[in-house]
Design a protein around this motif. Sequence first.
Motif, PDB file in Angstrom:
ATOM      1  N   ARG A 194       0.834  -1.205   0.000  1.00  0.00           N
ATOM      2  CA  ARG A 194       0.000   0.000   0.000  1.00  0.00           C
ATOM      3  C   ARG A 194       0.874   1.262   0.000  1.00  0.00           C
ATOM      4  N   GLN A 195       1.969   1.228   0.741  1.00  0.00           N
ATOM      5  CA  GLN A 195       2.848   2.394   0.784  1.00  0.00           C
ATOM      6  C   GLN A 195       3.521   2.626  -0.560  1.00  0.00           C
ATOM      7  N   VAL A 196       3.966   1.571  -1.216  1.00  0.00           N
ATOM      8  CA  VAL A 196       4.562   1.714  -2.545  1.00  0.00           C
ATOM      9  C   VAL A 196       3.528   2.288  -3.512  1.00  0.00           C
ATOM     10  N   GLN A 197       2.301   1.794  -3.442  1.00  0.00           N
ATOM     11  CA  GLN A 197       1.245   2.294  -4.329  1.00  0.00           C
ATOM     12  C   GLN A 197       0.977   3.782  -4.088  1.00  0.00           C
ATOM     13  N   ALA A 198       1.037   4.205  -2.835  1.00  0.00           N
ATOM     14  CA  ALA A 198       0.709   5.587  -2.499  1.00  0.00           C
ATOM     15  C   ALA A 198       1.875   6.555  -2.655  1.00  0.00           C
ATOM     16  N   LEU A 199       3.098   6.098  -2.402  1.00  0.00           N
ATOM     17  CA  LEU A 199       4.226   7.018  -2.277  1.00  0.00           C
ATOM     18  C   LEU A 199       5.237   6.987  -3.410  1.00  0.00           C
ATOM     19  N   ALA A 200       5.411   5.846  -4.037  1.00  0.00           N
ATOM     20  CA  ALA A 200       6.483   5.695  -5.035  1.00  0.00           C
ATOM     21  C   ALA A 200       6.088   6.338  -6.366  1.00  0.00           C
ATOM     22  N   HIS A 201       7.112   6.840  -7.036  1.00  0.00           N
ATOM     23  CA  HIS A 201       6.924   7.488  -8.339  1.00  0.00           C
ATOM     24  C   HIS A 201       7.861   6.853  -9.362  1.00  0.00           C
ATOM     25  N   PRO A 202       7.535   6.979 -10.643  1.00  0.00           N
ATOM     26  CA  PRO A 202       8.438   6.454 -11.673  1.00  0.00           C
ATOM     27  C   PRO A 202       9.850   7.003 -11.491  1.00  0.00           C
ATOM     28  N   GLY A 203      10.824   6.116 -11.616  1.00  0.00           N
ATOM     29  CA  GLY A 203      12.225   6.502 -11.457  1.00  0.00           C
ATOM     30  C   GLY A 203      12.768   6.242 -10.070  1.00  0.00           C
ATOM     31  N   ASP A 204      11.882   5.987  -9.103  1.00  0.00           N
ATOM     32  CA  ASP A 204      12.343   5.647  -7.757  1.00  0.00           C
ATOM     33  C   ASP A 204      12.953   4.246  -7.769  1.00  0.00           C
ATOM     34  N   LEU A 205      13.611   3.892  -6.683  1.00  0.00           N
ATOM     35  CA  LEU A 205      14.227   2.570  -6.545  1.00  0.00           C
ATOM     36  C   LEU A 205      13.812   1.981  -5.204  1.00  0.00           C
ATOM     37  N   LEU A 206      13.346   0.746  -5.232  1.00  0.00           N
ATOM     38  CA  LEU A 206      12.994   0.017  -4.014  1.00  0.00           C
ATOM     39  C   LEU A 206      14.116  -0.950  -3.689  1.00  0.00           C
ATOM     40  N   VAL A 207      14.628  -0.885  -2.464  1.00  0.00           N
ATOM     41  CA  VAL A 207      15.629  -1.833  -1.987  1.00  0.00           C
ATOM     42  C   VAL A 207      14.929  -2.716  -0.958  1.00  0.00           C
ATOM     43  N   TRP A 208      14.842  -4.007  -1.261  1.00  0.00           N
ATOM     44  CA  TRP A 208      14.128  -4.985  -0.443  1.00  0.00           C
ATOM     45  C   TRP A 208      15.155  -5.937   0.171  1.00  0.00           C
ATOM     46  N   ILE A 209      15.100  -6.112   1.498  1.00  0.00           N
ATOM     47  CA  ILE A 209      16.032  -6.984   2.212  1.00  0.00           C
ATOM     48  C   ILE A 209      15.233  -8.168   2.741  1.00  0.00           C
ATOM     49  N   ASP A 210      15.561  -9.374   2.263  1.00  0.00           N
ATOM     50  CA  ASP A 210      14.712 -10.546   2.523  1.00  0.00           C
ATOM     51  C   ASP A 210      15.568 -11.795   2.757  1.00  0.00           C
ATOM     52  N   PRO A 211      16.158 -11.937   3.943  1.00  0.00           N
ATOM     53  CA  PRO A 211      17.071 -13.058   4.170  1.00  0.00           C
ATOM     54  C   PRO A 211      16.414 -14.434   4.207  1.00  0.00           C
ATOM     55  N   LEU A 212      15.135 -14.512   4.571  1.00  0.00           N
ATOM     56  CA  LEU A 212      14.490 -15.811   4.759  1.00  0.00           C
ATOM     57  C   LEU A 212      13.491 -16.189   3.672  1.00  0.00           C
ATOM     58  N   GLY A 213      13.188 -15.309   2.761  1.00  0.00           N
ATOM     59  CA  GLY A 213      12.280 -15.636   1.674  1.00  0.00           C
ATOM     60  C   GLY A 213      10.816 -15.418   2.023  1.00  0.00           C
ATOM     61  N   ASP A 214      10.414 -14.176   2.181  1.00  0.00           N
ATOM     62  CA  ASP A 214       9.032 -13.828   2.489  1.00  0.00           C
ATOM     63  C   ASP A 214       8.151 -14.083   1.272  1.00  0.00           C
ATOM     64  N   ALA A 215       7.140 -14.911   1.441  1.00  0.00           N
ATOM     65  CA  ALA A 215       6.253 -15.261   0.331  1.00  0.00           C
ATOM     66  C   ALA A 215       5.485 -14.053  -0.193  1.00  0.00           C
ATOM     67  N   GLN A 216       5.321 -13.007   0.626  1.00  0.00           N
ATOM     68  CA  GLN A 216       4.600 -11.801   0.206  1.00  0.00           C
ATOM     69  C   GLN A 216       5.460 -10.864  -0.649  1.00  0.00           C
ATOM     70  N   ALA A 217       6.748 -11.143  -0.751  1.00  0.00           N
ATOM     71  CA  ALA A 217       7.660 -10.231  -1.439  1.00  0.00           C
ATOM     72  C   ALA A 217       7.282 -10.027  -2.898  1.00  0.00           C
ATOM     73  N   GLY A 218       6.751 -11.044  -3.532  1.00  0.00           N
ATOM     74  CA  GLY A 218       6.345 -10.906  -4.925  1.00  0.00           C
ATOM     75  C   GLY A 218       5.308  -9.817  -5.119  1.00  0.00           C
ATOM     76  N   LEU A 219       4.390  -9.690  -4.161  1.00  0.00           N
ATOM     77  CA  LEU A 219       3.374  -8.632  -4.232  1.00  0.00           C
ATOM     78  C   LEU A 219       4.012  -7.254  -4.171  1.00  0.00           C
ATOM     79  N   LEU A 220       5.035  -7.117  -3.336  1.00  0.00           N
ATOM     80  CA  LEU A 220       5.729  -5.840  -3.203  1.00  0.00           C
ATOM     81  C   LEU A 220       6.455  -5.478  -4.495  1.00  0.00           C
ATOM     82  N   VAL A 221       7.149  -6.441  -5.083  1.00  0.00           N
ATOM     83  CA  VAL A 221       7.866  -6.197  -6.340  1.00  0.00           C
ATOM     84  C   VAL A 221       6.879  -5.845  -7.452  1.00  0.00           C
TER      85      VAL A 221
END
Length: 190
Positions: free
Chosen positions: A95-122
Amino acid sequence: MTEARIQAQFFESADWFYQAAEQLTRPLAAAAQMAVGTLTSGARLWVAGSGLAQGDAQWWSQLLLNRFEQDRPPLCAQTLQAELGDLHGVPALVRQVQALAHPGDLLVWIDPLGDAQAGLLVEAAHQQDVAVVALCGNQDAHLRAVMTETDLLIRVAHPRWPRVTETHRLALHALCDAIDVQLLGLDAGA
């Protein structure tokens, strides 16, 4: 017995760092280039982590916002807040990415254990025309399935999650240094 086990932790970690340096130097340099390109274009870095890695995300964004080893102007890096909860089954980070991110921004995702929800974020990042750098461990199938050619997956291929997390922390410090070197024109050999 206890002292030997503690010492073994240090030795295992040191041995792994040597191996990881060979595997991760090139992708981390590419990630630094992506971050510098984002920042110099006036866009933002969004940082988030899965579970306990959220603390690493907060730490890294503060190093960029404030300073690493050199004084410099603040860099536009903001941590997405996982503790905000979900709304109708949609993770708060999405929801935050949908509301706040703009074209050209970069998301850095840290996921050591493999969160199944990460695909939704990407996928949410891609819908906003935001590229993704993901630091992950061995469990990365959910990320590989949604990453595109504009994204960067940095895989720490160690079977033990403590080594993955330690490597992520060192990688984040290396990224800070590489970003500072490029933005401040520092001697890269130092």
